[in-house]
Design an enzyme around this catalytic site. Structure first.
Site, PDB file in Angstrom:
ATOM      1  N   ASP A   6     -41.525 -31.394 -25.414  1.00 17.18           N
ATOM      2  CA  ASP A   6     -41.139 -29.931 -25.094  1.00 17.18           C
ATOM      3  C   ASP A   6     -40.903 -29.561 -23.760  1.00 17.18           C
ATOM      4  OD1 ASP A   6     -42.249 -30.209 -27.875  1.00 17.18           O
ATOM      5  OD2 ASP A   6     -44.112 -29.271 -27.455  1.00 17.18           O
ATOM      6  N   GLU A  64     -38.072 -24.838 -33.745  1.00 15.70           N
ATOM      7  CA  GLU A  64     -39.178 -24.735 -34.971  1.00 15.70           C
ATOM      8  C   GLU A  64     -39.948 -23.443 -34.463  1.00 15.70           C
ATOM      9  OE1 GLU A  64     -41.698 -27.813 -34.753  1.00 15.70           O
ATOM     10  OE2 GLU A  64     -42.326 -27.772 -32.861  1.00 15.70           O
ATOM     11  N   HIS A  91     -39.276 -35.925 -36.421  1.00 21.58           N
ATOM     12  CA  HIS A  91     -40.060 -36.690 -35.483  1.00 21.58           C
ATOM     13  C   HIS A  91     -39.120 -37.843 -34.709  1.00 21.58           C
ATOM     14  CE1 HIS A  91     -43.509 -35.026 -37.204  1.00 21.58           C
ATOM     15  NE2 HIS A  91     -44.034 -35.429 -35.989  1.00 21.58           N
TER      16      HIS A  91
HETATM   17  O1  F6P Z   1     -45.736 -31.331 -28.368  1.00 22.57           O
HETATM   18  C1  F6P Z   1     -44.907 -32.139 -29.035  1.00 22.57           C
HETATM   19  C2  F6P Z   1     -44.494 -31.899 -30.631  1.00 22.57           C
HETATM   20  O2  F6P Z   1     -43.683 -32.827 -30.817  1.00 22.57           O
HETATM   21  C3  F6P Z   1     -44.212 -30.513 -30.683  1.00 22.57           C
HETATM   22  O3  F6P Z   1     -42.529 -30.195 -30.394  1.00 22.57           O
HETATM   23  C4  F6P Z   1     -44.169 -30.446 -32.085  1.00 22.57           C
HETATM   24  O4  F6P Z   1     -44.477 -29.028 -32.523  1.00 22.57           O
HETATM   25  C5  F6P Z   1     -45.542 -31.110 -32.304  1.00 22.57           C
HETATM   26  O5  F6P Z   1     -45.715 -32.130 -31.313  1.00 22.57           O
HETATM   27  C6  F6P Z   1     -45.489 -32.019 -33.641  1.00 22.57           C
HETATM   28  O6  F6P Z   1     -46.927 -32.285 -33.880  1.00 22.57           O
HETATM   29  P1  F6P Z   1     -47.228 -33.691 -34.912  1.00 22.57           P
HETATM   30  O7  F6P Z   1     -46.788 -34.917 -34.426  1.00 22.57           O
HETATM   31  O8  F6P Z   1     -48.713 -33.546 -34.932  1.00 22.57           O
HETATM   32  O9  F6P Z   1     -46.719 -33.060 -36.209  1.00 22.57           O
END
Ligand code: F6P
Length: 358
Positions: free
Chosen positions: A136, A231, A280
């Site tokens: 981020d 998002e 991811h």
């Molecule tokens: O903070 C990193 C991040 O990848 C964000 O960009 C995203 O909103 C969040 O983590 C997603 O988290 P998780 O892997 O718990 O779904």
């Protein structure tokens, strides 16, 4: 810190590419000082639940591909601690640290982890140094966090691919990227990928003006377009869309791309829209050269700080070099958002991108 000291290293929060390069740098720099390094498994869980750790030596990373790979060799934990149980977990943390006989802890994490783990450390004699990582890029004070460069590269490659298939089918393709409440990842990759529209949480937008932009594209003779959306943007009526909740009950964002697709389709028929939610894959992949070099500089600096007896600091990248700032300053600042008046947004607007209502 003199020879013979024991330090722990852990990765906390959402993973990203470059974490293993940081771990290697910490292990190498500390081992060369004659210190013992324990790698703590699964974020703070390896200290607060049943102790879970392993001793790491230079050999662990010298003849394996790990430092060149994404993921975390040690495992990580994202948003696993409920604030109401903070006191209880803090106590278990202090016990874990004592059992392992740690003199210091290097925490590789984002803004949330810096806050939580520095609170845990306050109740112990342990010296903490933080190393910022997150796709981020919203950890305060540092200009870059480990993992951001690789994520930008993943998103940019996705934009490049979408541009080609959009061209074949004369479509407006929407790419939804991560970033939670900050638009750095979206804006950086939209600039690199020359997207036509980029929407970020920091800037409100109007769907009619997205359509105006698509009409301009069409009028220019081009019959395809790419739209990048973060998002964390809200619907035009101010709602955050989400699919699931994380371990502490916060909304995990997702779905805004589909919402925009439906809205654009219902108001403008010249381009068909489709949505790609990158998810991811942004958190993994081969770390870029920049992320690996940054990881190594951060790891070496963190060990130097501990050797000099400095702690409660986070290493940062600022003005072309590695520096350190008090962790309290990082925690006080919260999250660094994209500056709507900053150079990234200015360049986007000047080169014709619609970025919302400035
Ligand atoms: O903070 C990193 C991040 O990848 C964000 O960009 C995203 O909103 C969040 O983590 C997603 O988290 P998780 O892997 O718990 O779904």
């Amino acid at each position: 810190m003199e020879k013979g000291k024991k330090i722990g290293v852990l990765t906390s929060g959402g993973d990203c590419s470059g974490l293993n390069a940081v771990i290697r740098a910490v292990v190498n720099a500390a081992s060369l000082k004659g210190w013992t390094v324990y790698g703590i498994h699964n974020g703070t869980d390896g200290l607060t639940d049943d102790l879970s750790y392993e001793e790491l030596t230079i050999q662990n990373f010298s003849d394996t591909p790990w430092p060149r790979l994404g993921g975390s060799y040690l495992g990580s934990l994202n948003k696993g601690i409920k604030m109401e149980s903070l006191e209880e977990v803090s106590k278990r943390f202090a016990i874990g640290v004592k059992k392992l006989g740690l003199d210091a802890l290097v925490v590789i994490g984002g803004d949330g982890s810096m806050n939580i783990v520095s609170n845990f450390c306050r109740g112990t004699d342990i010296k903490m140094v933080g190393i910022p990582k997150t796709i981020d890029n919203d950890t305060p004070v540092t200009e870059f966090s480990v993992g951001f460069s690789t994520a930008v590269s993943v998103c940019t490659k996705a934009i490049d691919s979408l541009d080609l298939t959009a061209r074949s089918h004369h479509r407006a393709l929407i790419l939804e990227v991560m970033g939670r409440d900050a638009g750095h990842l979206a804006m950086h990759s939209a600039l690199a990928g020359q997207a036509d529209v980029c929407l970020v949480p920091e800037i409100p937008y109007k769907i009619d003006n997205i359509i105006k932009k698509l009409k301009e594209v069409k009028a220019s003779g081009r019959s395809h377009a790419v739209i990048v959306v973060s998002e964390g943007i809200k619907t035009e009526t101010g709602e955050h869309l989400s699919g699931a909740k994380n371990l502490i009950g916060e909304k995990v964002y997702g779905g805004i791309g589909q919402y925009l697709s439906a809205e654009i389709n219902s108001r403008y028929k010249e381009f068909q829209t489709r949505v790609t939610t990158l998810g991811h894959v942004q958190r993994s992949g081969t770390p870029t050269a920049f992320d690996r070099a940054l990881a190594t500089m951060f790891g070496a600096k963190a060990v130097d700080l501990l050797a000099e007896g400095q702690h409660n600091q986070m290493v940062i990248w600022k003005d072309g070099g590695v520096k350190a700032v008090p962790l309290d300053d990082v925690v006080k600042e919260g999250t660094t958002l994209l500056d709507p008046q900053g150079d990234y947004v200015k360049a986007a607007v000047k080169t014709g991108m619609y970025v919302g209502e400035l």
